[in-house]
Design a protein around this motif. Structure first.
Motif, PDB file in Angstrom:
ATOM      1  N   TRP A  87       0.874   8.408  -9.652  1.00  0.00           N
ATOM      2  CA  TRP A  87       1.530   7.100  -9.608  1.00  0.00           C
ATOM      3  C   TRP A  87       1.956   6.787  -8.175  1.00  0.00           C
ATOM      4  O   TRP A  87       1.740   5.681  -7.670  1.00  0.00           O
ATOM      5  N   LEU A  88       2.545   7.757  -7.499  1.00  0.00           N
ATOM      6  CA  LEU A  88       3.046   7.523  -6.148  1.00  0.00           C
ATOM      7  C   LEU A  88       1.914   7.354  -5.145  1.00  0.00           C
ATOM      8  O   LEU A  88       1.936   6.443  -4.310  1.00  0.00           O
ATOM      9  N   ASP A  89       0.910   8.234  -5.200  1.00  0.00           N
ATOM     10  CA  ASP A  89      -0.097   8.288  -4.137  1.00  0.00           C
ATOM     11  C   ASP A  89      -1.344   7.463  -4.415  1.00  0.00           C
ATOM     12  O   ASP A  89      -2.117   7.208  -3.492  1.00  0.00           O
ATOM     13  N   ILE A  90      -1.558   7.054  -5.665  1.00  0.00           N
ATOM     14  CA  ILE A  90      -2.698   6.180  -5.968  1.00  0.00           C
ATOM     15  C   ILE A  90      -2.190   4.788  -6.348  1.00  0.00           C
ATOM     16  O   ILE A  90      -2.481   3.810  -5.667  1.00  0.00           O
ATOM     17  N   ALA A  91      -1.408   4.705  -7.430  1.00  0.00           N
ATOM     18  CA  ALA A  91      -0.961   3.387  -7.897  1.00  0.00           C
ATOM     19  C   ALA A  91      -0.121   2.681  -6.836  1.00  0.00           C
ATOM     20  O   ALA A  91      -0.358   1.506  -6.517  1.00  0.00           O
ATOM     21  N   CYS A  92       0.875   3.386  -6.275  1.00  0.00           N
ATOM     22  CA  CYS A  92       1.769   2.739  -5.305  1.00  0.00           C
ATOM     23  C   CYS A  92       1.163   2.689  -3.908  1.00  0.00           C
ATOM     24  O   CYS A  92       1.052   1.621  -3.298  1.00  0.00           O
ATOM     25  N   ARG A  93       0.762   3.847  -3.415  1.00  0.00           N
ATOM     26  CA  ARG A  93       0.331   3.930  -2.020  1.00  0.00           C
ATOM     27  C   ARG A  93      -0.961   3.167  -1.756  1.00  0.00           C
ATOM     28  O   ARG A  93      -1.119   2.524  -0.718  1.00  0.00           O
ATOM     29  N   GLU A  94      -1.891   3.205  -2.716  1.00  0.00           N
ATOM     30  CA  GLU A  94      -3.208   2.609  -2.469  1.00  0.00           C
ATOM     31  C   GLU A  94      -3.452   1.292  -3.193  1.00  0.00           C
ATOM     32  O   GLU A  94      -4.306   0.518  -2.784  1.00  0.00           O
ATOM     33  N   ALA A 111      10.670  -0.108  -0.183  1.00  0.00           N
ATOM     34  CA  ALA A 111       9.517  -0.662   0.531  1.00  0.00           C
ATOM     35  C   ALA A 111       8.252   0.045   0.099  1.00  0.00           C
ATOM     36  O   ALA A 111       8.265   1.183  -0.353  1.00  0.00           O
ATOM     37  N   ALA A 112       7.132  -0.646   0.253  1.00  0.00           N
ATOM     38  CA  ALA A 112       5.841  -0.050  -0.114  1.00  0.00           C
ATOM     39  C   ALA A 112       5.459   1.019   0.896  1.00  0.00           C
ATOM     40  O   ALA A 112       5.613   0.823   2.110  1.00  0.00           O
ATOM     41  N   PRO A 113       4.956   2.164   0.450  1.00  0.00           N
ATOM     42  CA  PRO A 113       4.523   3.217   1.384  1.00  0.00           C
ATOM     43  C   PRO A 113       3.196   2.848   2.037  1.00  0.00           C
ATOM     44  O   PRO A 113       2.430   2.039   1.520  1.00  0.00           O
ATOM     45  N   HIS A 114       2.929   3.441   3.181  1.00  0.00           N
ATOM     46  CA  HIS A 114       1.678   3.135   3.875  1.00  0.00           C
ATOM     47  C   HIS A 114       0.510   3.867   3.227  1.00  0.00           C
ATOM     48  O   HIS A 114       0.654   4.920   2.616  1.00  0.00           O
ATOM     49  N   SER A 115      -0.673   3.291   3.381  1.00  0.00           N
ATOM     50  CA  SER A 115      -1.877   3.812   2.747  1.00  0.00           C
ATOM     51  C   SER A 115      -2.401   5.048   3.478  1.00  0.00           C
ATOM     52  O   SER A 115      -2.119   5.281   4.652  1.00  0.00           O
ATOM     53  N   HIS A 116      -3.183   5.852   2.743  1.00  0.00           N
ATOM     54  CA  HIS A 116      -3.888   6.974   3.341  1.00  0.00           C
ATOM     55  C   HIS A 116      -5.362   6.654   3.565  1.00  0.00           C
ATOM     56  O   HIS A 116      -6.138   7.563   3.890  1.00  0.00           O
TER      57      HIS A 116
END
Length: 505
Positions: A286-293, A395-400
């Motif tokens: 959820w954090l690293d795909i749904a939110c981050r990307e 705030a939205a996290p930055h993308s990888h």
């Protein structure tokens, strides 16, 4: 006045909501009434056994009942379960239990809202088109798998005799397939069609061929007409629940559809989102795909569920629960431990509170939710409610995107599993698998570094050996698989099965 009822139709005993249409209406009608609900993530400890849930769904249902009893407009968004696991009896259902359950659990547990069957039909139709393309000389190989809700392990790898030589195929569980991921991540039917067109059907002369090159996409999107609509049901106490999207955060993304969560946030003040398996699996995704990307809302708070026995009875694995809680706190997500008691464990509460204080946790929430439901939680939520009311929208996290796949996996290993980059090991053959994946992406005009990472792993372990001393734990990378339509790159690590055979009980 237009309202959500205008986008809702009856589907047996549940409602089906045209979430695409409703969100498009809100986008084009700035003065339409809407809320801006805060997301709370319910996740769990890494379970001692993959086939035993810690109680995330039971907790989610009890939590929204408790919040509504406290006068807070709360709803839950759950994932659609897989019949191959829940109905076959190897673990609990996906509809809670006891006083923390849904009104019609059989509809959810047995897939009778229709999403899973429609997605399976559409994915298998794509494979049929690929088989026809082999007969017509458009493809040499087929890369997209068939799906089944209850597959046999003998179907993991099969070969189909076409008279001109065998063509290898395989079968995976429906929730793990690329089309399920496309439905989870897409915001419109047009986007689904575009993503299906980018799915790699197979290869011709060593180069990838996408479905958009030879399939009329309306045939697929027509099958999905009802499958893209979240099902609306409720708890036995009347709290609203939306069910949509695939489980299995160990071998897929394991989160509800993004549109179902966005829709719920427009309708309610607090939206509880359930993510599959543990903090190392569903919450990570959820954090690293749904939110981050993909721009989903960063959680305003989190609940990490565990059992008293998991927390206490296995010293070699006792490090995992504090690791999960502290990891989320370090991301500035107020994180509340929740201990889901079994019958006969009430006398352990003082000891559990003492242990939590030593670990410097927030005061844990403790209760037998099967027996007592939301009533067990309502008077324990003061700190939780304060965090929701007084916390700012994050705030939205930055993308990888742009990070190499190996560097991305090393980052996840360190952040989500506690294994530093230097102890991420490449199994023999991994580099070749990565190079083949890069070449496949290049052949269809995709930069693999732009794909979001899906870690495919065991649900019951975070590392190669969670019982090893901290400075000896490793994570082994095994192979790479491309889901270009979904915009994902899968990396297999530790152990995993995409076609588990359920234990019938």
């Amino acid at each position: 006045m237009t309202s959500i009822e205008n986008f809702t139709s009856q589907y047996g005993l549940v409602g089906k909501i045209d979430a695409f249409g409703y969100l498009d209406y809100l986008k084009n009608t700035p003065d339409a009434p809407r809320k801006h609900g805060k997301v709370v993530l319910v996740t769990a400890d890494t379970p001692l056994k993959a086939s035993r849930g810690e109680g995330k769904t039971t907790t989610t249902i009890a939590l929204i009942d408790a919040l509504n009893a406290r006068g807070i407009d709360a709803a839950a968004v759950l994932r659609q379960p897989s019949m191959g696991i829940t109905a076959a009896g190897s673990k609990g259902g996906a509809s809670g239990g006891g006083k923390a359950s849904l009104t019609h659990p059989e509809l959810i547990d047995w897939g009778l809202c229709g999403e899973m069957a429609a997605i399976a039909a559409a994915q298998n139709l794509l494979v049929s088109f690929a088989e026809k393309a082999v007969d017509e000389g458009k493809l040499d190989t087929i890369l997209v798998p068939r799906v089944s809700e209850v597959p046999s392990r003998s179907l993991r790898q099969i070969a189909v005799d076409r008279g001109k030589g065998d063509v290898p195929e395989r079968v995976v569980l429906t929730p793990t397939c690329e089309l399920m991921q496309i439905v989870v991540l897409s915001r419109s039917m047009d986007e689904i069609a575009e993503r299906v067109a980018r799915m790699i059907a197979g290869t011709k002369g060593g180069k990838g061929v996408t479905f958009g090159e030879f399939v009329d996409l309306w045939r697929i999107t027509s099958i999905l007409t009802d499958a893209v609509k979240p099902a609306k049901t409720e708890t036995v106490n009347g709290s609203p629940v939306y069910v949509h999207g695939g489980p299995f955060a160990n071998v897929s993304i394991g989160i509800p559809t993004l549109v179902s969560v966005e829709m719920a946030c427009a309708l309610h003040d607090v939206v509880i989102v359930e993510a599959g398996y543990g903090t190392d699996a569903g919450a990570q995704k959820w954090l690293d795909i749904a939110c981050r990307e993909y721009g989903a809302q960063w959680p305003s708070a989190a609940i990490v569920v565990t059992r008293a026995s998991t927390w206490r009875d296995d010293p070699d694995l006792a490090w995992r629960y504090p690791f999960h809680v502290n990891r989320l706190e370090n991301l500035d997500i107020p994180t509340f431990p929740l201990i889901n008691l079994w019958e006969g464990e009430d006398d352990q509460v003082p000891t559990l509170l003492e242990t939590a204080e030593k670990l410097e946790f927030r005061k844990p929430v403790i209760g037998n939710l099967f027996r007592d439901g939301g009533a067990a939680l309502a008077d324990q939520l003061d700190q939780f409610i304060d965090a929701l009311k007084n916390g700012s929208m994050p705030a939205a996290p930055h993308s990888h995107r742009g990070m190499s796949v190996i560097e991305n996996v090393k980052w996840v290993a360190e952040q989500a599993y506690g294994v530093p980059a230097e102890r991420v090991v490449l199994k023999d053959g991994f580099a070749a698998s990565r190079d083949e994946a890069v070449a496949l992406c290049d052949s269809v005009g995709v930069n693999m570094a732009d794909l979001a990472l899906v870690a495919v792993k065991s649900p019951a372990t975070m590392t190669d050996d969670d019982r090893a001393p901290q400075d000896e734990r490793t994570v082994t990378l095994k192979k790479v698989e491309i889901h270009a339509g979904a915009g994902l790159v899968h990396v297999n690590l530790t152990t995993s099965l995409t076609t588990p055979m359920p234990k019938i009980v």
